[in-house]
Design an enzyme around this catalytic site. Structure first.
Site, PDB file in Angstrom:
ATOM      1  N   ASP A 114      93.988   8.764 -29.179  1.00 46.78           N
ATOM      2  CA  ASP A 114      94.594   9.853 -28.504  1.00 46.78           C
ATOM      3  C   ASP A 114      94.312  11.257 -29.351  1.00 46.78           C
ATOM      4  O   ASP A 114      94.236  12.091 -28.576  1.00 46.78           O
ATOM      5  CB  ASP A 114      95.885   9.651 -29.026  1.00 46.78           C
TER       6      ASP A 114
ATOM      7  N   GLY B 244      98.534  13.072 -32.692  1.00 46.68           N
ATOM      8  CA  GLY B 244      97.965  12.700 -33.898  1.00 46.68           C
ATOM      9  C   GLY B 244      97.027  13.689 -34.697  1.00 46.68           C
ATOM     10  O   GLY B 244      96.100  13.284 -35.440  1.00 46.68           O
TER      11      GLY B 244
HETATM   12  C1  LIG Z   1     109.601  -0.562 -40.050  1.00 43.06           C
HETATM   13  C2  LIG Z   1     109.210  -1.003 -38.597  1.00 43.06           C
HETATM   14  C3  LIG Z   1     108.998   0.209 -37.980  1.00 43.06           C
HETATM   15  C4  LIG Z   1     108.422   0.085 -36.350  1.00 43.06           C
HETATM   16  C5  LIG Z   1     108.302   1.381 -35.789  1.00 43.06           C
HETATM   17  C6  LIG Z   1     107.530   1.445 -34.512  1.00 43.06           C
HETATM   18  C7  LIG Z   1     107.354   2.546 -33.678  1.00 43.06           C
HETATM   19  C8  LIG Z   1     106.063   2.807 -33.237  1.00 43.06           C
HETATM   20  C9  LIG Z   1     106.099   3.971 -32.199  1.00 43.06           C
HETATM   21  C10 LIG Z   1     104.929   4.394 -31.913  1.00 43.06           C
HETATM   22  C11 LIG Z   1     104.874   5.739 -31.615  1.00 43.06           C
HETATM   23  C12 LIG Z   1     103.240   6.265 -30.996  1.00 43.06           C
HETATM   24  C13 LIG Z   1     103.302   7.416 -30.581  1.00 43.06           C
HETATM   25  C14 LIG Z   1     101.576   7.921 -30.692  1.00 43.06           C
HETATM   26  C15 LIG Z   1     101.150   8.930 -30.942  1.00 43.06           C
HETATM   27  C16 LIG Z   1      99.634   8.974 -31.063  1.00 43.06           C
HETATM   28  O1  LIG Z   1      99.327  10.246 -30.273  1.00 43.06           O
HETATM   29  C17 LIG Z   1      99.147   9.525 -32.550  1.00 43.06           C
HETATM   30  C18 LIG Z   1      97.752   9.585 -32.602  1.00 43.06           C
HETATM   31  O2  LIG Z   1      97.040   8.247 -31.901  1.00 43.06           O
HETATM   32  P1  LIG Z   1      95.405   7.987 -32.562  1.00 43.06           P
HETATM   33  O3  LIG Z   1      94.567   9.406 -32.535  1.00 43.06           O
HETATM   34  O4  LIG Z   1      95.074   7.065 -31.529  1.00 43.06           O
HETATM   35  O5  LIG Z   1      95.774   7.447 -33.860  1.00 43.06           O
HETATM   36  N1  LIG Z   1      99.531   8.429 -33.256  1.00 43.06           N
HETATM   37  C19 LIG Z   1     100.576   8.206 -34.362  1.00 43.06           C
HETATM   38  O6  LIG Z   1     100.808   9.422 -34.704  1.00 43.06           O
HETATM   39  C20 LIG Z   1     100.609   7.101 -35.173  1.00 43.06           C
HETATM   40  C21 LIG Z   1     102.277   6.955 -35.064  1.00 43.06           C
HETATM   41  C22 LIG Z   1     102.320   5.583 -35.845  1.00 43.06           C
HETATM   42  C23 LIG Z   1     103.989   5.394 -36.366  1.00 43.06           C
HETATM   43  C24 LIG Z   1     104.168   4.150 -37.102  1.00 43.06           C
HETATM   44  N1  ADP Z   2      82.198  12.500 -36.461  1.00 44.79           N
HETATM   45  C1  ADP Z   2      83.602  12.829 -36.903  1.00 44.79           C
HETATM   46  N2  ADP Z   2      83.890  12.998 -38.231  1.00 44.79           N
HETATM   47  C2  ADP Z   2      85.162  13.245 -38.447  1.00 44.79           C
HETATM   48  N3  ADP Z   2      86.119  13.534 -37.784  1.00 44.79           N
HETATM   49  C3  ADP Z   2      85.864  13.326 -36.499  1.00 44.79           C
HETATM   50  C4  ADP Z   2      84.624  13.070 -35.861  1.00 44.79           C
HETATM   51  N4  ADP Z   2      84.831  13.145 -34.645  1.00 44.79           N
HETATM   52  C5  ADP Z   2      85.989  13.298 -34.320  1.00 44.79           C
HETATM   53  N5  ADP Z   2      86.753  13.491 -35.500  1.00 44.79           N
HETATM   54  C6  ADP Z   2      88.237  13.825 -35.494  1.00 44.79           C
HETATM   55  O1  ADP Z   2      88.932  12.426 -35.599  1.00 44.79           O
HETATM   56  C7  ADP Z   2      90.153  12.490 -35.434  1.00 44.79           C
HETATM   57  C8  ADP Z   2      90.717  11.347 -35.014  1.00 44.79           C
HETATM   58  O2  ADP Z   2      90.022  10.811 -33.915  1.00 44.79           O
HETATM   59  P1  ADP Z   2      90.536   9.542 -33.052  1.00 44.79           P
HETATM   60  O3  ADP Z   2      89.625   9.130 -31.989  1.00 44.79           O
HETATM   61  O4  ADP Z   2      91.960   9.936 -32.490  1.00 44.79           O
HETATM   62  O5  ADP Z   2      90.912   8.344 -34.036  1.00 44.79           O
HETATM   63  P2  ADP Z   2      92.185   7.641 -34.687  1.00 44.79           P
HETATM   64  O6  ADP Z   2      92.996   7.254 -33.534  1.00 44.79           O
HETATM   65  O7  ADP Z   2      91.905   6.861 -35.704  1.00 44.79           O
HETATM   66  O8  ADP Z   2      92.876   9.091 -35.073  1.00 44.79           O
HETATM   67  C9  ADP Z   2      90.046  13.515 -34.101  1.00 44.79           C
HETATM   68  O9  ADP Z   2      91.071  14.355 -34.009  1.00 44.79           O
HETATM   69  C10 ADP Z   2      88.630  14.712 -34.298  1.00 44.79           C
HETATM   70  O10 ADP Z   2      88.852  15.556 -34.537  1.00 44.79           O
END
Ligand SMILES: CCCCCCCCCCCCC/C=C/[C@@H](O)[C@H](COP(=O)(O)O)NC(=O)CCCCC
Ligand code: ADP
Ligand code: CA
Length: 552
Positions: free
Chosen positions: A208, A512
């Site tokens: 994300d 994120g």
């Molecule tokens: C003790 C049991 C707790 C269970 C809680 C479950 C709640 C999960 C809610 C998930 C919400 C997800 C919202 C998504 C946010 C994403 O945009 C963000 C970035 O994603 P990515 O770059 O792919 O990693 N993710 C987060 O902020 C992670 C939230 C995790 C929270 C446990």
């Molecule tokens: N080559 C790279 N090295 C370090 N960070 C990076 C690189 N490419 C992208 N990113 C950063 O990594 C962050 C997380 O990327 P994402 O694909 O969302 O992974 P995750 O879901 O694990 O957070 C992004 O916000 C981006 O700015």
């Protein structure tokens, strides 16, 4: 290995967009079972009874190719020995690769080979199908792909090369691939040097955060090219023409999950290839009339902001970092004081607590997303617009704005299960200070069938805009400390004068990514011109069009 079957098509019907193969039972005997060969390596043979009619819509055909039945054919890295009898009796053949729906929203690429008696018939159908495919203008032909090698389990390059690139090649899609070298590489490239006119769309191989970064780059480039200042929250943006696709290779991947229903790279690639369409809302985030970022999934302060801030220092753990930091943050049980003001969305269909679920072609999105007057001013901007800003002050464990359900494998129904992808609103969820036990009950309800909003310390509002102001204003030095990852415990708790039980500020988790300010203003972005389908920043992924409706 079972005897290789042969699929004999004595008559192929191409009616409008429906491509039907009528298997002529006379030519086959019951003991011969036709199988469809799965293109994806390790696929499963699905025998189906002969004599059936196998209809595939042209819009879901990926490719067609003539087969040289006289020689062995190569399919998916393995060699198939064509049955001797087919060579003699049916010297011509062609193979159709098409989308096959599997279980739980999963799509797979399947091949079906047809044998013909006459070469002219074979060539006629191959040519006809190819002409039909070329006529599908919604399909991308040239894609700019950004791969984040750093996100998720750091498998982005492998996922793309092994699962996605072969499908793009099969579908004759040309690609320019950039493996990012640092954070915001994709954003900066899109914003400045990318020659966007050469592409039908861009693809994000990541999570994300990476998708959000590319939305940022693409929208910023479009505004720069059109002389629009993003810093004014009231500024109407120029719509982008390019589409953004997402191949899940991150840690949460809620944008992919909430739009496709599954985080599967092959399924996402197939959606991109067929050019599916699904609109999507975008929020702009400002601080003191300075544009910070766009958000398409979660804007979270308090719990989700603290989880992210802690987990960023544990990326070596991969996606599991969120579980570790989630548990740690839960134990700290920090709350944050401040003022939330918001502009409720009225005159709309649906509420955050109805049982609707946003799916492709959602009626609520179509209705609410079009709530504009004849002169394309949003109804809620007109003087007689009823309702106004509401203000809530308090101590909060979490302040979350979900522009979509934020469904993901951790929480299949998401932060706001009834949120809509393109209704021009975001669901503002306020979780007030409560006991650890009750907060745990609230969190656990995200993973069960129970309503996570049905608790006396939780309220949810469907809004067009909102602002948050922390009770204690941030000084520049505190901002510097924050940016260096240090936390200030300047708030001395009146109940415990000898200790400081909560930091003064949390961080905003924007898809994120950590935002540098606690005081922010958020609104559904506004665009110039009419709100028509083409005025959408589209995404090649499920045609995820980033819906840029008028905001307040
Ligand atoms: C003790 C049991 C707790 C269970 C809680 C479950 C709640 C999960 C809610 C998930 C919400 C997800 C919202 C998504 C946010 C994403 O945009 C963000 C970035 O994603 P990515 O770059 O792919 O990693 N993710 C987060 O902020 C992670 C939230 C995790 C929270 C446990
Ligand atoms: N080559 C790279 N090295 C370090 N960070 C990076 C690189 N490419 C992208 N990113 C950063 O990594 C962050 C997380 O990327 P994402 O694909 O969302 O992974 P995750 O879901 O694990 O957070 C992004 O916000 C981006 O700015
Ligand atoms: Ca929405």
């Amino acid at each position: 290995m079972e005897k290789q079957p042969r699929l004999l098509a004595s008559q192929l019907l191409l009616k409008n967009s429906l491509f039907e193969v009528s298997l002529n039972r006379v030519l086959l005997t019951w003991k011969e079972i036709a199988t469809k060969k799965k293109r994806v390596s390790g696929g499963i043979h699905h025998p189906f009874k002969v004599g059936t009619s196998h209809g595939v819509s042209v819009s879901e055909i990926l490719a067609v190719r003539e087969l040289d039945v006289d020689s062995e054919t190569k399919d998916d890295g393995r060699w198939q020995k064509m049955p001797q009898k087919s060579t003699e009796a049916y010297p011509y053949a062609f193979t159709v690769s098409y989308v096959e729906r599997a279980w739980q929203h999963r799509w797979r690429c399947s091949d079906v080979t047809f044998h013909c008696l006459e070469g002219a018939l074979c060539q006629q159908w191959v040519q006809t199908i190819r002409e039909q495919l070329t006529a599908l203008t919604s399909r991308p032909k040239h894609l700019l792909v950004y791969i984040n090698p750093y996100g998720g389990k750091q498998q982005g390059e492998r996922i793309y090369e092994q699962k996605v690139a072969p499908l793009f090649t099969l579908a004759s899609i040309s690609t320019h691939v950039i493996v990012t070298e640092h954070a915001n590489h994709a954003r900066d490239h899109l914003r400045t040097e990318a020659e966007l006119k050469k592409y039908d769309g861009v693809v994000c191989v990541g999570g994300d955060g990476m998708f959000s970064e590319m939305v940022h780059g693409l929208v910023s480039r479009t505004q720069r090219d059109n002389g629009v200042d993003q810093n004014s929250p009231e500024e109407k943006l120029v719509p982008c023409t390019l589409r953004i696709g997402i191949i899940p290779a991150g840690s949460t991947d809620c944008i992919c999950y909430a739009t496709v229903g599954i985080n599967d790279p092959v399924t996402s690639a197939l959606h991109i290839i067929v050019g599916d369409a699904q609109p999507m809302d975008v929020c702009s985030v400002h601080h003191n009339n300075t544009f910070l970022r766009y958000s398409v999934s979660l804007l979270g302060y308090g719990f989700y902001g603290d989880v992210l801030a802690d987990s960023e220092r544990k990326r070596w753990m991969g996606p599991a970092r969120y579980d570790f930091s989630g548990f740690k943050t839960f134990l700290t049980h920090h709350y944050y004081e401040g003022t939330v003001s918001f502009l409720p969305a009225t005159d709309i269909l649906g509420t955050p607590r109805d049982k609707t679920r946003c799916r492709a072609g959602c009626f609520i999105c179509q209705h609410n997303g079009q709530l504009y007057s004849e002169d394309h001013q949003p109804l809620f901007l007109l003087p007689e617009y009823k309702g106004g800003w509401r203000v809530i002050r308090g101590k909060f464990l979490a302040i979350n704005a979900a522009s979509m359900s934020c469904a993901c494998p951790r929480s299949p129904k998401g932060l706001s299960p009834a949120a809509h992808l393109a209704d021009g609103t975001t669901d503002l969820i306020l979780v007030r200070k409560c006991s650890r036990f009750n907060f745990l009950r609230h969190l656990l309800r995200h993973t069960s069938k129970y309503d996570q909003f049905d608790m006396n310390f939780v309220e949810v509002h469907r809004v067009r805009r909102f602002r948050f102001t922390p009770r204690y204003c941030q000084s520049d030095s505190e901002l510097d400390l924050r940016e260096n990852g240090k936390r200030l415990f300047s708030q001395i708790c009146r109940d415990h004068p000898a200790c400081s039980c909560s930091p003064a500020y949390s961080s905003w988790n924007c898809d994120g990514e950590i935002l540098p300010h606690a005081a922010i203003e958020v609104g559904l972005v506004r665009i110039k011109g009419k709100i028509l389908d083409e005025n959408l920043l589209q995404s090649a992924q499920t045609g995820v069009k980033v819906h840029l409706p008028f905001g307040q």
